[in-house]
Design a protein around this motif. Sequence first.
Motif, PDB file in Angstrom:
ATOM      1  N   SER A 349       0.829  -1.209   0.000  1.00 21.02           N
ATOM      2  CA  SER A 349       0.000   0.000   0.000  1.00 21.02           C
ATOM      3  C   SER A 349       0.865   1.262   0.000  1.00 21.02           C
ATOM      4  O   SER A 349       0.455   2.303  -0.550  1.00 21.02           O
ATOM      5  CB  SER A 349      -0.931   0.000   1.217  1.00 21.02           C
ATOM      6  OG  SER A 349      -0.186  -0.115   2.424  1.00 21.02           O
ATOM      7  N   ASP A 350       2.074   1.201   0.607  1.00 21.12           N
ATOM      8  CA  ASP A 350       2.969   2.357   0.593  1.00 21.12           C
ATOM      9  C   ASP A 350       3.375   2.703  -0.834  1.00 21.12           C
ATOM     10  O   ASP A 350       3.479   3.881  -1.199  1.00 21.12           O
ATOM     11  CB  ASP A 350       4.237   2.067   1.414  1.00 21.12           C
ATOM     12  CG  ASP A 350       3.985   1.934   2.902  1.00 21.12           C
ATOM     13  OD1 ASP A 350       3.044   2.581   3.403  1.00 21.12           O
ATOM     14  OD2 ASP A 350       4.730   1.173   3.545  1.00 21.12           O
ATOM     15  N   VAL A 351       3.624   1.677  -1.634  1.00 27.23           N
ATOM     16  CA  VAL A 351       4.082   1.896  -3.007  1.00 27.23           C
ATOM     17  C   VAL A 351       2.992   2.591  -3.819  1.00 27.23           C
ATOM     18  O   VAL A 351       3.248   3.567  -4.532  1.00 27.23           O
ATOM     19  CB  VAL A 351       4.474   0.549  -3.664  1.00 27.23           C
ATOM     20  CG1 VAL A 351       4.875   0.754  -5.118  1.00 27.23           C
ATOM     21  CG2 VAL A 351       5.609  -0.111  -2.883  1.00 27.23           C
ATOM     22  N   VAL A 352       1.768   2.089  -3.691  1.00 28.68           N
ATOM     23  CA  VAL A 352       0.655   2.707  -4.434  1.00 28.68           C
ATOM     24  C   VAL A 352       0.422   4.127  -3.955  1.00 28.68           C
ATOM     25  O   VAL A 352       0.213   5.055  -4.765  1.00 28.68           O
ATOM     26  CB  VAL A 352      -0.613   1.855  -4.294  1.00 28.68           C
ATOM     27  CG1 VAL A 352      -1.808   2.537  -4.956  1.00 28.68           C
ATOM     28  CG2 VAL A 352      -0.395   0.468  -4.892  1.00 28.68           C
ATOM     29  N   ARG A 353       0.489   4.364  -2.646  1.00 28.36           N
ATOM     30  CA  ARG A 353       0.277   5.719  -2.128  1.00 28.36           C
ATOM     31  C   ARG A 353       1.359   6.684  -2.632  1.00 28.36           C
ATOM     32  O   ARG A 353       1.088   7.834  -2.945  1.00 28.36           O
ATOM     33  CB  ARG A 353       0.257   5.696  -0.597  1.00 28.36           C
ATOM     34  CG  ARG A 353      -1.102   5.347  -0.011  1.00 28.36           C
ATOM     35  CD  ARG A 353      -1.174   5.727   1.455  1.00 28.36           C
ATOM     36  NE  ARG A 353      -0.272   4.926   2.256  1.00 28.36           N
ATOM     37  CZ  ARG A 353      -0.598   3.792   2.867  1.00 28.36           C
ATOM     38  NH1 ARG A 353      -1.823   3.328   2.750  1.00 28.36           N
ATOM     39  NH2 ARG A 353       0.272   3.126   3.592  1.00 28.36           N
ATOM     40  N   ALA A 354       2.603   6.196  -2.701  1.00 23.35           N
ATOM     41  CA  ALA A 354       3.682   7.051  -3.183  1.00 23.35           C
ATOM     42  C   ALA A 354       3.452   7.440  -4.641  1.00 23.35           C
ATOM     43  O   ALA A 354       3.642   8.600  -5.031  1.00 23.35           O
ATOM     44  CB  ALA A 354       5.018   6.339  -3.028  1.00 23.35           C
ATOM     45  N   LEU A 355       3.019   6.487  -5.437  1.00 21.86           N
ATOM     46  CA  LEU A 355       2.733   6.795  -6.841  1.00 21.86           C
ATOM     47  C   LEU A 355       1.578   7.782  -6.952  1.00 21.86           C
ATOM     48  O   LEU A 355       1.625   8.735  -7.752  1.00 21.86           O
ATOM     49  CB  LEU A 355       2.410   5.503  -7.601  1.00 21.86           C
ATOM     50  CG  LEU A 355       2.035   5.658  -9.071  1.00 21.86           C
ATOM     51  CD1 LEU A 355       3.148   6.337  -9.852  1.00 21.86           C
ATOM     52  CD2 LEU A 355       1.715   4.299  -9.680  1.00 21.86           C
ATOM     53  N   GLN A 356       0.555   7.583  -6.155  1.00 19.52           N
ATOM     54  CA  GLN A 356      -0.603   8.466  -6.221  1.00 19.52           C
ATOM     55  C   GLN A 356      -0.341   9.838  -5.598  1.00 19.52           C
ATOM     56  O   GLN A 356      -1.128  10.761  -5.780  1.00 19.52           O
ATOM     57  CB  GLN A 356      -1.803   7.786  -5.582  1.00 19.52           C
ATOM     58  CG  GLN A 356      -2.257   6.557  -6.376  1.00 19.52           C
ATOM     59  CD  GLN A 356      -3.387   5.788  -5.737  1.00 19.52           C
ATOM     60  OE1 GLN A 356      -3.660   5.952  -4.534  1.00 19.52           O
ATOM     61  NE2 GLN A 356      -4.037   4.929  -6.505  1.00 19.52           N
ATOM     62  N   ALA A 357       0.794   9.953  -4.885  1.00 14.05           N
ATOM     63  CA  ALA A 357       1.175  11.244  -4.316  1.00 14.05           C
ATOM     64  C   ALA A 357       1.926  12.135  -5.296  1.00 14.05           C
ATOM     65  O   ALA A 357       2.163  13.320  -5.001  1.00 14.05           O
ATOM     66  CB  ALA A 357       2.038  11.036  -3.063  1.00 14.05           C
ATOM     67  N   VAL A 358       2.306  11.579  -6.442  1.00 18.16           N
ATOM     68  CA  VAL A 358       2.989  12.414  -7.448  1.00 18.16           C
ATOM     69  C   VAL A 358       2.028  13.517  -7.899  1.00 18.16           C
ATOM     70  O   VAL A 358       0.899  13.221  -8.321  1.00 18.16           O
ATOM     71  CB  VAL A 358       3.426  11.571  -8.655  1.00 18.16           C
ATOM     72  CG1 VAL A 358       4.145  12.458  -9.670  1.00 18.16           C
ATOM     73  CG2 VAL A 358       4.360  10.443  -8.213  1.00 18.16           C
ATOM     74  N   PRO A 359       2.428  14.773  -7.803  1.00 16.53           N
ATOM     75  CA  PRO A 359       1.524  15.870  -8.194  1.00 16.53           C
ATOM     76  C   PRO A 359       1.046  15.705  -9.639  1.00 16.53           C
ATOM     77  O   PRO A 359       1.834  15.431 -10.533  1.00 16.53           O
ATOM     78  CB  PRO A 359       2.378  17.117  -8.025  1.00 16.53           C
ATOM     79  CG  PRO A 359       3.400  16.735  -7.004  1.00 16.53           C
ATOM     80  CD  PRO A 359       3.695  15.286  -7.265  1.00 16.53           C
ATOM     81  N   ARG A 360      -0.262  15.843  -9.831  1.00 19.89           N
ATOM     82  CA  ARG A 360      -0.856  15.762 -11.170  1.00 19.89           C
ATOM     83  C   ARG A 360      -0.988  17.159 -11.739  1.00 19.89           C
ATOM     84  O   ARG A 360      -1.150  18.124 -11.038  1.00 19.89           O
ATOM     85  CB  ARG A 360      -2.243  15.107 -11.096  1.00 19.89           C
ATOM     86  CG  ARG A 360      -2.265  13.586 -11.303  1.00 19.89           C
ATOM     87  CD  ARG A 360      -1.349  12.805 -10.424  1.00 19.89           C
ATOM     88  NE  ARG A 360      -1.607  11.350 -10.571  1.00 19.89           N
ATOM     89  CZ  ARG A 360      -0.966  10.418  -9.932  1.00 19.89           C
ATOM     90  NH1 ARG A 360      -0.026  10.751  -9.086  1.00 19.89           N
ATOM     91  NH2 ARG A 360      -1.230   9.145 -10.145  1.00 19.89           N
TER      92      ARG A 360
END
Length: 360
Positions: A349-360
Amino acid sequence: MRRSRLLALSIALATALSGQVQARTGDAPPPPQTGQLQGAPWRIDLPTRWNGELVMLAHGFEPAGTPREAVWPANDATAALLKAGYAVAQSGYASQGWAVSDAIADTERLRQQFLAAHPRTRRSWVLGFSMGGAVAIATLERYPQHYAGGVSLCGANLPGEVLAREMLTTLVAFDTLFPSAPGLPADGLVSTPAGTLAQQALYPAIDAAVQSRPALAATLATRLQVPAEQLAGTISLHALIWHDLVRRSGGVPVGNRDAAYAGFGDDAAFNASVRRVDADPAAQASLRRQLGLRGALQRPLVIQYNRDDPTISPRFEGVYTALAARAGATPPPTVLPRAGEGHCGFAESDVVRALQAVPR
């Protein structure tokens, strides 16, 4: 899987893609696609329902001589990324060792192959672990036009010269504090003969040396910012990386002729006795070409480290963010709070959260 079958499947998937989500009957994702590109094994995994986005995943350090499976295995984070809807493409590299330069080229070739088969891909991301973190950052610097952003997790986010200098410091410190260690070459870990030793011989000899002089071992562990019980493993890893960098550069890529060392006990005595080496200019130039990082980002980057990581020391963590600040990176990297224990000890879940934290 034969190429014709791969192309047929790819065309069918691309045709079926409508909007953000590609529907597929059943719950099981399609089987992975695998193969080789210019000597680099690869795999592509597609989720049951694809959000139209691609993650190019870069793996970490693979010591030279490590046996490889016939089919390139999925990274542990693959399942979580698929569940979140991402397609995941990941390449083994054409060479083993500190193969950052090869990894950048191999990852780019695989990205091109994926996009040729899936031209309606909406966005692409690059995500790397450990050495792969440096691969992700270098890829983002060199190919910003191809990516929406990137993530470096537990990354060795260091320009080549900084990395080589850190490895050299570890080895000359060990050679100075533990001279003539049994089982190691008389000239120490920096010497050319040490580069021929397998890990099975290197680690036990280093471990025996540090166990024989615990006070000196504690001083060295404190200076290197690693737990005492991880000291032998850290030193042996640094030896492997150093000698791989020397081989790839065609000579000694950094020197320490003018270095003033501190933190090794009696600093005056240490600096008087430490081995001094000179950089070979051609090797130094080669290292800069292969492993240069400039900090000049044009796409968003998220960086996250682990707690109590014996491999990525706290002193490494600020190097790239400082480089990006000097280069005026736009936007500057986002550094998330540390998560997980040990090297690359992230939950899925940390990996997915880190990816989803990349500013869009």
